[in-house]
Structure formats: structure tokens, C-alpha cells
Scaffold this motif. Sequence first.
Motif, PDB file in Angstrom:
ATOM      1  N   GLY A 286      18.915   2.047   2.785  1.00 32.65           N
ATOM      2  CA  GLY A 286      19.111   3.287   1.839  1.00 32.65           C
ATOM      3  C   GLY A 286      18.071   3.208   1.039  1.00 32.65           C
ATOM      4  N   LEU A 287      17.500   2.150   0.804  1.00 33.28           N
ATOM      5  CA  LEU A 287      16.043   1.992  -0.557  1.00 33.28           C
ATOM      6  C   LEU A 287      14.678   3.444  -0.453  1.00 33.28           C
ATOM      7  CD1 LEU A 287      16.991  -1.440  -0.732  1.00 33.28           C
ATOM      8  CD2 LEU A 287      18.121   0.242  -2.214  1.00 33.28           C
ATOM      9  N   GLY A 288      15.672   4.278  -0.042  1.00 26.75           N
ATOM     10  CA  GLY A 288      13.783   5.075   0.150  1.00 26.75           C
ATOM     11  C   GLY A 288      13.678   5.298  -0.777  1.00 26.75           C
ATOM     12  N   ASP A 289      14.200   6.375  -1.782  1.00 25.35           N
ATOM     13  CA  ASP A 289      13.883   6.261  -3.156  1.00 25.35           C
ATOM     14  C   ASP A 289      13.041   5.735  -4.208  1.00 25.35           C
ATOM     15  OD1 ASP A 289      14.980   8.655  -2.747  1.00 25.35           O
ATOM     16  OD2 ASP A 289      16.970   8.363  -4.495  1.00 25.35           O
ATOM     17  N   TYR A 290      13.095   4.403  -3.690  1.00 21.38           N
ATOM     18  CA  TYR A 290      12.533   3.020  -4.549  1.00 21.38           C
ATOM     19  C   TYR A 290      10.702   2.865  -3.658  1.00 21.38           C
ATOM     20  CZ  TYR A 290      16.301   3.798  -6.701  1.00 21.38           C
ATOM     21  OH  TYR A 290      18.215   3.749  -7.123  1.00 21.38           O
ATOM     22  N   VAL A 291      10.506   3.678  -2.787  1.00 22.51           N
ATOM     23  CA  VAL A 291       8.956   3.391  -2.403  1.00 22.51           C
ATOM     24  C   VAL A 291       7.926   4.670  -2.446  1.00 22.51           C
ATOM     25  CG1 VAL A 291       9.616   1.983  -0.360  1.00 22.51           C
ATOM     26  CG2 VAL A 291       9.735   4.394  -0.450  1.00 22.51           C
ATOM     27  N   THR A 292       8.683   5.724  -3.831  1.00 17.25           N
ATOM     28  CA  THR A 292       8.551   7.267  -4.288  1.00 17.25           C
ATOM     29  C   THR A 292       7.080   6.459  -5.140  1.00 17.25           C
ATOM     30  OG1 THR A 292       9.919   6.952  -5.533  1.00 17.25           O
ATOM     31  CG2 THR A 292       9.816   7.968  -3.353  1.00 17.25           C
ATOM     32  N   SER A 293       5.843   7.738  -5.983  1.00 18.49           N
ATOM     33  CA  SER A 293       5.603   7.186  -6.930  1.00 18.49           C
ATOM     34  C   SER A 293       6.136   6.558  -7.945  1.00 18.49           C
ATOM     35  CB  SER A 293       4.874   7.544  -6.813  1.00 18.49           C
ATOM     36  OG  SER A 293       5.216   9.562  -7.257  1.00 18.49           O
ATOM     37  N   ALA A 294       7.590   7.356  -8.202  1.00 18.55           N
ATOM     38  CA  ALA A 294       8.680   7.443  -9.527  1.00 18.55           C
ATOM     39  C   ALA A 294       8.451   5.497  -9.746  1.00 18.55           C
ATOM     40  CB  ALA A 294       9.723   8.102  -8.784  1.00 18.55           C
ATOM     41  N   TYR A 295       8.718   4.758  -9.036  1.00 21.59           N
ATOM     42  CA  TYR A 295       8.943   3.065  -9.119  1.00 21.59           C
ATOM     43  C   TYR A 295       7.897   2.272  -8.766  1.00 21.59           C
ATOM     44  CZ  TYR A 295      13.672   5.107  -9.713  1.00 21.59           C
ATOM     45  OH  TYR A 295      14.570   5.920 -10.068  1.00 21.59           O
ATOM     46  N   THR A 296       7.064   2.484  -7.508  1.00 19.24           N
ATOM     47  CA  THR A 296       5.835   2.225  -7.379  1.00 19.24           C
ATOM     48  C   THR A 296       4.835   2.450  -7.539  1.00 19.24           C
ATOM     49  OG1 THR A 296       5.813   0.249  -6.062  1.00 19.24           O
ATOM     50  CG2 THR A 296       6.403   1.918  -4.645  1.00 19.24           C
ATOM     51  N   ARG A 297       3.322   2.036  -7.511  1.00 25.10           N
ATOM     52  CA  ARG A 297       1.830   2.454  -7.570  1.00 25.10           C
ATOM     53  C   ARG A 297       1.798   2.454  -5.768  1.00 25.10           C
ATOM     54  NH1 ARG A 297      -3.116   0.417  -8.518  1.00 25.10           N
ATOM     55  NH2 ARG A 297      -2.655  -1.605  -8.732  1.00 25.10           N
ATOM     56  N   VAL A 298       2.040   1.169  -5.593  1.00 22.40           N
ATOM     57  CA  VAL A 298       0.972   0.821  -3.969  1.00 22.40           C
ATOM     58  C   VAL A 298       1.805  -0.306  -3.217  1.00 22.40           C
ATOM     59  CG1 VAL A 298      -1.633   1.962  -4.452  1.00 22.40           C
ATOM     60  CG2 VAL A 298      -0.996  -0.827  -5.148  1.00 22.40           C
ATOM     61  N   ARG A 299       1.589  -0.072  -1.940  1.00 26.24           N
ATOM     62  CA  ARG A 299       2.088  -0.911  -0.904  1.00 26.24           C
ATOM     63  C   ARG A 299       1.448  -2.224  -0.761  1.00 26.24           C
ATOM     64  NH1 ARG A 299       6.529  -0.870  -2.479  1.00 26.24           N
ATOM     65  NH2 ARG A 299       7.999  -0.787  -0.414  1.00 26.24           N
ATOM     66  N   GLY A 300       0.138  -2.677  -1.325  1.00 25.67           N
ATOM     67  CA  GLY A 300      -0.600  -4.034  -1.359  1.00 25.67           C
ATOM     68  C   GLY A 300      -2.711  -2.856  -2.088  1.00 25.67           C
ATOM     69  N   HIS A 301      -3.460  -3.626  -1.715  1.00 27.09           N
ATOM     70  CA  HIS A 301      -5.002  -3.130  -1.346  1.00 27.09           C
ATOM     71  C   HIS A 301      -5.303  -3.801  -0.990  1.00 27.09           C
ATOM     72  CE1 HIS A 301      -4.755  -5.293  -4.867  1.00 27.09           C
ATOM     73  NE2 HIS A 301      -3.414  -5.516  -5.564  1.00 27.09           N
ATOM     74  N   GLY A 302      -7.028  -4.061  -1.318  1.00 25.88           N
ATOM     75  CA  GLY A 302      -7.764  -4.312  -0.795  1.00 25.88           C
ATOM     76  C   GLY A 302      -8.508  -5.444  -2.044  1.00 25.88           C
ATOM     77  N   VAL A 303      -8.584  -6.534  -1.544  1.00 31.63           N
ATOM     78  CA  VAL A 303      -9.321  -8.089  -2.233  1.00 31.63           C
ATOM     79  C   VAL A 303     -10.523  -8.007  -1.606  1.00 31.63           C
ATOM     80  CG1 VAL A 303      -7.051  -8.483  -3.161  1.00 31.63           C
ATOM     81  CG2 VAL A 303      -8.141  -9.426  -1.025  1.00 31.63           C
TER      82      VAL A 303
END
Length: 375
Positions: A286-303
Amino acid sequence: MSAQLAKSRAARLRQAMEVAGVDVLIVPGDAWRSDYLRYAIDVTPMEGHMIACIGRDDTKRVFVANATEAARVSLEVPGSEVSWSVDPVENALRYVSVHCAGRSVALVAPQVASTKLASSLGGGGIEDATAWFDRLMVAKTSEEAEAVARATALADAGYAVFRKAARVGRREYEVIAEVEAWFRSQGCAENFVILASGGVEVRGMHPPGERRIAPGDLVTTELTPCVDGYYAQICRTLVIGAPSDMQLTAYAVFQEALQAGIAAVKPGATHGDIAFAQNKVFRQHGLGDYVTSAYTRVRGHGVGLYVDGVHVLEDVTLVLEPDMTLIVHPNTYHPSVGYMVLGDTVRVTQDGCEVLTRTSRELFSEPAHEPAMQE
């Protein structure tokens, strides 16, 4: 960086230039975005713009903004011809105009270049080589992946220092000062870091500030040390005092999402697949709203050579191959407790991935009392 790794990168670059039909490659950089230059000629700008013109015949012309930089680069890049002027971009463009006429010239990373250099694309017959150069940096050799693994081990050890430093009454910058001092004692002079402390009011992380850590705080951090030119990252959350049931319940969602994201890392999968796997867990809770750009930037990234590589987002189609390295992190705001982070650096293998981060994924806790004064 080892001489063998530098030689390997140079050979890969020449081969890529040959495949792309590029005779001369223009590579810009500055002190913040030095990854393209480090890949091409293994040098980091200290101040101002730096532009390298690299020939497929292994010639290297480097243009810098002052005499001190020119002297340093001459020593660090054997076989290069280095010149300086107050306008190194104009110097580089003049060189291309005079000495590269009739040759195929390409510019990498116009987003890193000055406006004057970036505007030369197209109009002056200069092509954009960013896509294939980015591919070179993402598709790592085993030696590059091993450098990321060494950086990950340092990140693990650095987080142990962070935990001990995060004490009640200390300002955020005091915590990070202790961590930075430790990294430097280990020979690591470069570490990107953000953190946050507080409760439900905290919506993200930031550079260390003046706020004092208080009992009950969530204290989050990303530590990103650099070893042999390659970065790795760890993301963790701790509580000052005993975690509440609400904090533990919320954190369990992050643990589940991280595990789902890591399970999606394998050859043939995309960055989008990894993001979707993590986001699906939040949606199921029930936390789908919090995976949008309003609350988070990315779900990881290359290093790798840069602290923030190709992003892990649902619309990113980069296909994973063995020895690629990235961090999987379901970092976002939780409405019941505030911003939480949890992330591991991983290396893609032939049939899945190797988790390089060794630090426990638990919700850590540190004492809520101020340390006793020493005589």
C-alpha cells in the motif's frame, strides 16, 4: 590504478573508436565530472575545464586553464602534449579546426562540456560519441569489477566507523568529520556522502549540517568511497535508542524490496526490471505513492568511475551483462517513520549476481544516552 588496467582501458577505447569510425575523440571534464577523462587518459582535473583530444593513433593533446595544471598533467599522462590558456575550450576547438580537418571528430559527454564546446556538435562536423563511450564505462572488465569490490569492502568498514560516530548530541558534520578522517587514514581521499537525522519530518538526505543527533532519531547515510578510481556505495539506517515496532515494521518493507531487487539482477535483465521488482513490494504494502518522483529519486544506479551511473528506474532499458556493477537501493520516504535507506553494491555474474556489500541489513540501533565525559 594499476598500469595493466590503464593499458586495458586505452586498448578498449582505441578499438571502440575504430568500430565507430572516429579518428579524434574530444573528451571534456572538470573536478566534479572527471570520469570520462579518467577512463580515457587516467587524469583528474583539479580546477577549471580540461579537454583532451585523443587520436586513434594514440596521440594525446590536452588543454587546461593554467600552467600548474599543465605541468601536473604532463607528468601524469606520459606521451601527451599539454598546453594551457585562460580559455582552454577555444584552444581545443582551434586545434581541431587546424589539425583535424578531413578527419572524423567526435565529442563525448556534451553535458559535461562547457556550452561553447557542446554547441560545436553538428555545426562543425563534430559527432556525439556519448552513447558508445558510456557503454565502455558500463560494460566493465573483470579487473574493473574487482576495483569496485575493493571499494565496497572499504564502504563496509567505513559504515562501522559511522555507527560508532553517530552519538547523541553530535552535529551531523562532526559525525562525518570522523568518518572522513578514517577514510583518509586508509588512503581514501575521495568519498561522496549524504546523510539525514530526525523523524517523520525528514523527506530525504543532504550534505552534513548543523543538526544535533537526538534520542529516537533515524540516522541514514550513503557512503561512497573511491578506490583505484572506482566508487562503491553502501546505504544503511540506524535508530538512536531501541527501534519502535513501527520503525521495525516499516524497515521490513525496505528489506523485502532490497531482496526482490537483488533477485532481479542477472544477465539479460534491465535496470527497469530491478526497479519494478523493488517498487512492486512497496505497492503490495500500500505504499505505491512513495515510489514516485515526489518522494524518491532512483531505485539504485551504476557504480564505477562515477558516483551516480545509469539510474535504476522502471523506464531504463540498459541490459545487464557479467561484471557490470551497481547499487540496488529502495531508498524512499515512509509516511509512518520518515525517510529510510537500505542498499547493497552488487556485481553481475554469469547467472545472477554477487552481493559485494557484507554489512548486515538489519535496522541498526545505537545508545540513546550521551557518552560520559572523560576527565
